[in-house]
Design an enzyme around this catalytic site. Sequence first.
Site, PDB file in Angstrom:
ATOM      1  N   SER A   1       0.912  -1.238   0.131  1.00 51.03           N
ATOM      2  CA  SER A   1      -0.107   0.049  -0.031  1.00 51.03           C
ATOM      3  C   SER A   1       0.781   0.976   0.064  1.00 51.03           C
ATOM      4  O   SER A   1       0.745   2.248  -0.803  1.00 51.03           O
ATOM      5  CB  SER A   1      -0.983   0.059   1.248  1.00 51.03           C
ATOM      6  OG  SER A   1      -0.226  -0.047   2.528  1.00 51.03           O
ATOM      7  N   ASP A   2       1.982   1.209   0.829  1.00 50.94           N
ATOM      8  CA  ASP A   2       2.467   2.777   0.804  1.00 50.94           C
ATOM      9  C   ASP A   2       3.646   2.810  -0.181  1.00 50.94           C
ATOM     10  O   ASP A   2       4.031   3.978  -0.524  1.00 50.94           O
ATOM     11  CB  ASP A   2       3.170   2.783   2.213  1.00 50.94           C
ATOM     12  CG  ASP A   2       4.320   1.578   2.801  1.00 50.94           C
ATOM     13  OD1 ASP A   2       4.355   0.686   1.902  1.00 50.94           O
ATOM     14  OD2 ASP A   2       4.807   1.774   3.712  1.00 50.94           O
ATOM     15  N   CYS A   3       4.146   1.555  -0.786  1.00 52.94           N
ATOM     16  CA  CYS A   3       5.005   1.613  -2.087  1.00 52.94           C
ATOM     17  C   CYS A   3       3.974   2.171  -3.180  1.00 52.94           C
ATOM     18  O   CYS A   3       4.489   3.149  -3.795  1.00 52.94           O
ATOM     19  CB  CYS A   3       5.439   0.444  -2.233  1.00 52.94           C
ATOM     20  SG  CYS A   3       6.490  -0.151  -1.216  1.00 52.94           S
TER      21      CYS A   3
END
Length: 603
Positions: A480-482
């Site tokens: 998700s944060d990538c």
Amino acid sequence: MWKLKIGEGGKGLISVNNFVGRQHWVFDPNAGTPEERAEVERLRHQFTVNRLSIRQSADLFIRMQLRKENEFGPIPAAVKVRDTENVTMEALITTIRRAISFYSSIQAHDGHWPAESAGPLFFLQPLVMALYITGSLHDVLGPEHKKEIIRYLYNHQNEDGGWGFHIEDHSTMFGSALSYIALRILGEELEDEDGAMERGRKWILDHGGLVAIPSWGKFWASVLGVYEWSGCNPLPPEIWLLPKFIPIHPGNMLCYARLVYMPMSYLYGKKFVGPITGLIRALRQEVYNEPYDHINWNKARNTVAKEDLYYPHPMIQDMLWGFLHHVGERFLNCWPFSILRRKALEIAINHVRYEDENSRYHCIGSVEKVLCLIARWVEDPNSEAYKLHLARIPDYFWLAEDGLKMLGIGTQTWDAALTIQAILSCNVSEEYGPTLRKAHDFLKASQVRENLPGDFKSMCRHVCKGAWTLSTPDHCWPVSDCTAEGLKAALQLSEMPSDLVGEKMEIGRFYDAVDVILYLQSSNGGFPAWEPQRTSRVLEKFNPSEVFEDALSEMEYVECTASVVKALVLFRKLYPKHRREEIDRCISKAIQFIENTQNLDGS
């Protein structure tokens, strides 16, 4: 000398982006000048001398190589400011230029920044054990590989003779026993010149012997043949036969847990044991405090050294395991119940096949990679799949001044996305067009362009079209944060002049990234790392690992949620009409999650 190859393929390997971002080390005995080889040896010696005070390597080898290849201009001189002086704008800008110039000098030609992501001392040893079992040790590891692995393990041996769970950790049975066994497999004798092996063996025996290794260690020791399956708590593949609405179905677990226990359950169900060689018989004598034939394996199932026992089993779990061990296994290995085992084994190995093929034989990380590798060899030692597994092993190797290690997972995309944002934030980006253009090209080549084939949901996977992974799209495990950081960097670059940073990504690819992000949000507003949360945290009560907490269920993270908020706010500003209501709602819920998880002290 060793050299890092960037963006090159290999025999039989396939790639969705022509291997952009792939990195693997090769040894060339003729490479480098005498001065360069002398500098390499100096750096190795310097690390070894200081190894007990500075545990982490500094990636000096790759920096030497890249700075030579890039032939970048001189880096501005450092600005020194006394405590009594004010920091001027000129000093600040010069320091920023120094930092970006340095980073530009260590950028790979395909646009990413190669770097190590290692540290745990349980990535490398299982690979050595697996290659020994399959007879591929000498095919994969040449003399220089072995020498550098041995160097790495000795460099991270503690003063007390043991090895830690991590390079900076106190000695544990998990780290010590696996490291000792790996060194013996690599040819180290019990009585070595420095006494390191004898000290390692003494630590193991003084802390209970191999019977006290945690469950993952018991598993690998059983596969190798220096421990008995009857001393392991059950890992029944029949768990794959449960309905998916039951919380303990593997499809509801954290993907890391699922992908570890998937091949483990296959090998446990077969009770596979590698060849019992002279070395294996010798190890059976070396790592126990009593004769191998006299060990109480039933008692050993729940014996764990206190140094390793981070997460003790609850009593209900030990009772359940005891029932499965004494009753369940007896029935499941007898007809007609053995039919269930055969069916469960086929389901488990089918999931392994799907993971292999759709990660291009990377698997989600190095731990899972080695487990899937040996499972495919047990399935068919002559299969093309096993050969492709071997060909992808170099993708996980990393060489630095402390020796040869294994990465947990590559971080090519993650590092590039954050570096792009850092450079763009400095207001001097127009001076670093070539650096940003290469990074932009890498970012565009690293987005996942298609969902997985077939009925991916039945294989416990989810949508991934438009996502970014930690490493490369060949890996194909979205985070998700990538995805959020990749989207933010791509959006920022889209606002820059194309003659400076290259053509911006197509708008549809931004939309695809947003689709993935919105899909991943949990009902509480937070964002997990890998997958939507599928089960209750109650599942952690059945955590089979003694060395990990929060090992079975996905959870939401402030870091992931914050990354998503920043990316969606920028996207909403640039594309205000696309899924506006859903994005507004997502941001609002995410902010509420961040506020709700703040501690009383403000952290």
